[in-house]
Design a protein around this motif. Structure first.
Motif, PDB file in Angstrom:
ATOM      1  N   PRO A 213       0.834  -1.224   0.000  1.00  0.00           N
ATOM      2  CA  PRO A 213       0.000   0.000   0.000  1.00  0.00           C
ATOM      3  C   PRO A 213       0.860   1.261   0.000  1.00  0.00           C
ATOM      4  O   PRO A 213       1.000   1.943   1.008  1.00  0.00           O
ATOM      5  CB  PRO A 213      -0.799  -0.150   1.300  1.00  0.00           C
ATOM      6  CG  PRO A 213       0.140  -0.885   2.222  1.00  0.00           C
ATOM      7  CD  PRO A 213       0.913  -1.835   1.332  1.00  0.00           C
ATOM      8  N   PHE A 214       1.449   1.587  -1.139  1.00  0.00           N
ATOM      9  CA  PHE A 214       2.362   2.730  -1.225  1.00  0.00           C
ATOM     10  C   PHE A 214       1.717   4.030  -0.764  1.00  0.00           C
ATOM     11  O   PHE A 214       2.412   4.918  -0.274  1.00  0.00           O
ATOM     12  CB  PHE A 214       2.904   2.892  -2.651  1.00  0.00           C
ATOM     13  CG  PHE A 214       4.020   1.946  -2.976  1.00  0.00           C
ATOM     14  CD1 PHE A 214       5.324   2.226  -2.608  1.00  0.00           C
ATOM     15  CD2 PHE A 214       3.767   0.770  -3.666  1.00  0.00           C
ATOM     16  CE1 PHE A 214       6.359   1.360  -2.911  1.00  0.00           C
ATOM     17  CE2 PHE A 214       4.799  -0.103  -3.979  1.00  0.00           C
ATOM     18  CZ  PHE A 214       6.093   0.186  -3.602  1.00  0.00           C
ATOM     19  N   ALA A 215       0.419   4.183  -0.925  1.00  0.00           N
ATOM     20  CA  ALA A 215      -0.263   5.413  -0.504  1.00  0.00           C
ATOM     21  C   ALA A 215      -0.167   5.625   1.007  1.00  0.00           C
ATOM     22  O   ALA A 215      -0.233   6.761   1.484  1.00  0.00           O
ATOM     23  CB  ALA A 215      -1.726   5.384  -0.935  1.00  0.00           C
ATOM     24  N   ALA A 216       0.022   4.551   1.756  1.00  0.00           N
ATOM     25  CA  ALA A 216       0.143   4.647   3.209  1.00  0.00           C
ATOM     26  C   ALA A 216       1.583   4.916   3.644  1.00  0.00           C
ATOM     27  O   ALA A 216       1.839   5.149   4.824  1.00  0.00           O
ATOM     28  CB  ALA A 216      -0.366   3.365   3.861  1.00  0.00           C
ATOM     29  N   PHE A 217       2.529   4.892   2.708  1.00  0.00           N
ATOM     30  CA  PHE A 217       3.940   5.097   3.017  1.00  0.00           C
ATOM     31  C   PHE A 217       4.284   6.586   2.919  1.00  0.00           C
ATOM     32  O   PHE A 217       3.703   7.313   2.113  1.00  0.00           O
ATOM     33  CB  PHE A 217       4.838   4.369   2.015  1.00  0.00           C
ATOM     34  CG  PHE A 217       4.760   2.872   2.039  1.00  0.00           C
ATOM     35  CD1 PHE A 217       3.913   2.174   2.884  1.00  0.00           C
ATOM     36  CD2 PHE A 217       5.548   2.132   1.182  1.00  0.00           C
ATOM     37  CE1 PHE A 217       3.860   0.793   2.879  1.00  0.00           C
ATOM     38  CE2 PHE A 217       5.506   0.743   1.166  1.00  0.00           C
ATOM     39  CZ  PHE A 217       4.666   0.074   2.020  1.00  0.00           C
TER      40      PHE A 217
END
Length: 185
Positions: free
Chosen positions: A120-124
């Motif tokens: 989940p790159f958006a959460a990184f």
């Protein structure tokens, strides 16, 4: 594991760590097929999966990779990783996506032909995104592929810094609907 049990486990892990799991439910079979069906499976010697979760992509890999192809599975959640290890004992396992190039060396595996990602790159944070993508880039063969899905288009500009080719497809038959990124080193 039944589909219902798999979804229940995924939801439980999401409720425990929503920023790390990134979705309330595993990827659909539609998303899995669209992401992975066009890969050159017959030529792959080493494949890496990041964020394996309950193993939706892992199962597809097992069914399509050649016998000689080795796989490194990265899953940060210990319980999920151990279930995958029991289900697929012939693979190599690790916990951190940013360590992928180090893990390939540790297990004496060649650079990957393909890295598949459910992270989940958006959460990184931006720094975490760059750290993982740099590790992915360093772990790929010169013409290697990176295939990932996300729920938005925000990753596209970041991917262009690491890959010479970035294409995007949309898969509405997933919950939530997803964008698929096909990248070449």
């Amino acid at each position: 594991m039944s589909l219902l049990a798999e979804r229940a486990e995924f939801m439980l892990r999401f409720l425990e760590e929503p920023a790390k799991i990134g979705s309330i439910t595993p990827s659909s079979l539609f998303l899995t097929r669209k992401m992975l069906a066009g890969l050159p499976w017959e030529r792959m010697e080493t494949i890496v999966e990041l964020g394996a979760g309950t193993g939706v992509f892992t199962k597809y890999m097992v069914e399509h990779k050649p016998e000689f192809c080795q796989a490194l599975i990265i899953e940060q959640n210990y319980e999920m990783r151990e279930k995958l290890r029991r289900r697929y004992p012939g693979f190599y396992y690790g916990a951190k996506a940013e360590d992928v190039s180090v893990l390939l060396q540790y297990f004496a595996l060649p650079k990957a032909d393909c890295v598949i990602s459910g992270l989940p790159f958006a959460a990184f944070s931006r720094a975490q995104q760059h750290q993982v993508l740099l590790a992915v880039s360093q772990s790929l063969q010169p013409d290697g592929r990176f295939v990932a899905f996300q729920y938005s288009l925000q990753l596209k500009s970041v991917l262009k810094k690491y890959f010479r080719e970035v294409k995007v497809a949309f898969m509405p038959l997933n919950f939530p609907p997803a964008f698929i990124y096909y990248c070449k080193k």
